[in-house]
Design an enzyme around this catalytic site. Structure first.
Site, PDB file in Angstrom:
ATOM      1  N   TYR A   1       0.831  -1.208   0.000  1.00 37.25           N
ATOM      2  CA  TYR A   1       0.000   0.000   0.000  1.00 37.25           C
ATOM      3  C   TYR A   1       0.869   1.263   0.000  1.00 37.25           C
ATOM      4  O   TYR A   1       0.689   2.158  -0.838  1.00 37.25           O
ATOM      5  CB  TYR A   1      -0.930  -0.032   1.218  1.00 37.25           C
ATOM      6  CG  TYR A   1      -1.651   1.262   1.506  1.00 37.25           C
ATOM      7  CD1 TYR A   1      -2.674   1.712   0.670  1.00 37.25           C
ATOM      8  CD2 TYR A   1      -1.311   2.043   2.617  1.00 37.25           C
ATOM      9  CE1 TYR A   1      -3.333   2.912   0.937  1.00 37.25           C
ATOM     10  CE2 TYR A   1      -1.972   3.230   2.891  1.00 37.25           C
ATOM     11  CZ  TYR A   1      -2.972   3.667   2.054  1.00 37.25           C
ATOM     12  OH  TYR A   1      -3.620   4.855   2.320  1.00 37.25           O
TER      13      TYR A   1
HETATM   14  N1  NAP Z   1      -7.180   4.003   6.350  1.00 36.17           N
HETATM   15  C1  NAP Z   1      -6.297   4.873   6.766  1.00 36.17           C
HETATM   16  O1  NAP Z   1      -5.939   4.915   7.950  1.00 36.17           O
HETATM   17  C2  NAP Z   1      -5.709   5.860   5.782  1.00 36.17           C
HETATM   18  C3  NAP Z   1      -4.690   6.688   6.220  1.00 36.17           C
HETATM   19  C4  NAP Z   1      -4.224   7.657   5.356  1.00 36.17           C
HETATM   20  C5  NAP Z   1      -4.780   7.803   4.093  1.00 36.17           C
HETATM   21  N2  NAP Z   1      -5.775   6.964   3.658  1.00 36.17           N
HETATM   22  C6  NAP Z   1      -6.356   7.190   2.315  1.00 36.17           C
HETATM   23  O2  NAP Z   1      -7.588   7.891   2.461  1.00 36.17           O
HETATM   24  C7  NAP Z   1      -8.351   7.753   1.262  1.00 36.17           C
HETATM   25  C8  NAP Z   1      -9.821   7.558   1.499  1.00 36.17           C
HETATM   26  O3  NAP Z   1     -10.141   6.925   2.692  1.00 36.17           O
HETATM   27  P1  NAP Z   1     -11.664   6.490   2.997  1.00 36.17           P
HETATM   28  O4  NAP Z   1     -11.706   6.059   4.394  1.00 36.17           O
HETATM   29  O5  NAP Z   1     -12.604   7.542   2.513  1.00 36.17           O
HETATM   30  O6  NAP Z   1     -11.771   5.227   2.021  1.00 36.17           O
HETATM   31  P2  NAP Z   1     -13.068   4.436   1.531  1.00 36.17           P
HETATM   32  O7  NAP Z   1     -14.258   4.748   2.362  1.00 36.17           O
HETATM   33  O8  NAP Z   1     -12.660   3.007   1.379  1.00 36.17           O
HETATM   34  O9  NAP Z   1     -13.351   5.046   0.073  1.00 36.17           O
HETATM   35  C9  NAP Z   1     -12.612   4.682  -1.044  1.00 36.17           C
HETATM   36  C10 NAP Z   1     -13.432   4.989  -2.277  1.00 36.17           C
HETATM   37  O10 NAP Z   1     -12.678   4.585  -3.430  1.00 36.17           O
HETATM   38  C11 NAP Z   1     -13.602   4.086  -4.362  1.00 36.17           C
HETATM   39  N3  NAP Z   1     -13.004   3.176  -5.337  1.00 36.17           N
HETATM   40  C12 NAP Z   1     -12.425   1.975  -5.123  1.00 36.17           C
HETATM   41  N4  NAP Z   1     -12.103   1.397  -6.299  1.00 36.17           N
HETATM   42  C13 NAP Z   1     -12.498   2.264  -7.271  1.00 36.17           C
HETATM   43  C14 NAP Z   1     -12.476   2.220  -8.687  1.00 36.17           C
HETATM   44  N5  NAP Z   1     -11.993   1.160  -9.361  1.00 36.17           N
HETATM   45  N6  NAP Z   1     -12.960   3.268  -9.389  1.00 36.17           N
HETATM   46  C15 NAP Z   1     -13.482   4.345  -8.731  1.00 36.17           C
HETATM   47  N7  NAP Z   1     -13.544   4.447  -7.373  1.00 36.17           N
HETATM   48  C16 NAP Z   1     -13.068   3.404  -6.666  1.00 36.17           C
HETATM   49  C17 NAP Z   1     -14.641   3.324  -3.527  1.00 36.17           C
HETATM   50  O11 NAP Z   1     -15.805   3.182  -4.318  1.00 36.17           O
HETATM   51  P3  NAP Z   1     -17.103   2.324  -3.812  1.00 36.17           P
HETATM   52  O12 NAP Z   1     -17.770   3.197  -2.800  1.00 36.17           O
HETATM   53  O13 NAP Z   1     -17.887   2.131  -5.053  1.00 36.17           O
HETATM   54  O14 NAP Z   1     -16.561   1.050  -3.230  1.00 36.17           O
HETATM   55  C18 NAP Z   1     -14.787   4.252  -2.335  1.00 36.17           C
HETATM   56  O15 NAP Z   1     -15.824   5.172  -2.547  1.00 36.17           O
HETATM   57  C19 NAP Z   1      -7.698   6.636   0.479  1.00 36.17           C
HETATM   58  O16 NAP Z   1      -6.948   7.205  -0.594  1.00 36.17           O
HETATM   59  C20 NAP Z   1      -6.743   5.991   1.497  1.00 36.17           C
HETATM   60  O17 NAP Z   1      -5.638   5.400   0.865  1.00 36.17           O
HETATM   61  C21 NAP Z   1      -6.242   5.999   4.490  1.00 36.17           C
END
Ligand code: NAP
Length: 214
Positions: A126
């Site tokens: 990741y």
């Molecule tokens: N988890 C952590 O602690 C952490 C820390 C730092 C940064 N981040 C980053 O924060 C960001 C967002 O976090 P979040 O919690 O909002 O994530 P999330 O709720 O999992 O949302 C991710 C979104 O990406 C979309 N997606 C996935 N595959 C796709 C595709 N093929 N085409 C178009 N859209 C697609 C999903 O669509 P669907 O709704 O249709 O599934 C979902 O709406 C990410 O970039 C992640 O890497 C995470």
């Protein structure tokens, strides 16, 4: 500005869409499925159906800026991480270049750009994908902002952060709602242009923290 939100149905993306709608910008929510459109339409938010794993250049019609907050999620394969977090992000950057859309805000992660020794083993695919996407943006010639929040939580907003180009605060957290506020504020904040920074929950109001960026 008309702002395309890639990942708009996500936890952060939904909040960004609503916050931008209340600002002087016009969000366009990029969604994968038609059944996701209704909740956005109810709030008067325009949508476009597109998938990062397919051709999504139609989503770039008439827009001025891109926010990338999509992600493959923590429970998918390394292959999906590669396809979404690396390849999807790089394609999104390339389409911005091709369509002369100068402004690009990337939601990256704390740890991106650091040496692998600093990364937990299970996060290597990741964080390497995030690092590669960020590198691509850094060298794209676009007016970028790379946001590297700490571990995300679903806690209530505090509206206070600690922000720096190099925080070295492993394991620190920040609520998604505060990340969404930061994204909404940096979109046209000159202090954030061509900058990368890490942030976690802290003591400084978000507006002040952004004003203090050197
Ligand atoms: N988890 C952590 O602690 C952490 C820390 C730092 C940064 N981040 C980053 O924060 C960001 C967002 O976090 P979040 O919690 O909002 O994530 P999330 O709720 O999992 O949302 C991710 C979104 O990406 C979309 N997606 C996935 N595959 C796709 C595709 N093929 N085409 C178009 N859209 C697609 C999903 O669509 P669907 O709704 O249709 O599934 C979902 O709406 C990410 O970039 C992640 O890497 C995470």
């Amino acid at each position: 500005m008309k702002v395309l939100i890639i990942g708009a149905n996500g936890n952060i993306g939904q909040q960004v869409a609503q916050k931008l709608k209340k600002s002087n910008h016009q969000p366009i929510a990029m969604l994968r499925k038609p059944e996701q459109q209704a909740t956005f339409a109810e709030k008067g938010i325009n949508t476009v159906i597109a998938d990062l794993e397919e051709d999504f250049q139609h989503a770039y019609k008439g827009i001025d800026a891109v926010i990338f907050t999509a992600g493959s999620g923590g429970h998918t394969s390394d292959e999906k991480t590669h396809l979404i977090d690396r390849q999807g992000a790089k394609k999104a950057i390339d389409l911005a270049i091709k369509n002369k859309i100068d402004r690009f805000v990337m939601v990256s992660s704390m740890g991106s750009g650091q040496s692998q020794e600093n990364w937990p083993k299970d996060l290597i695919p990741y964080l390497q994908a995030k690092t590669d996407a960020d590198e691509h943006l850094l060298h794209s010639g676009l007016n970028y902002t790379i946001l590297m929040p700490g571990t995300l939580t679903d806690k209530s907003a505090t509206n206070n952060i600690t922000l720096s180009s190099d925080l070295e605060q492993k394991g620190k957290t920040v609520p998604r709602t505060d990340v969404a506020t930061v994204i909404t504020k940096v979109i046209d904040h000159p202090n954030a242009y061509e900058k990368s920074f890490e942030f976690v929950s802290g003591e400084t109001p978000i507006d002040t923290a952004l004003q203090q960026i050197a």
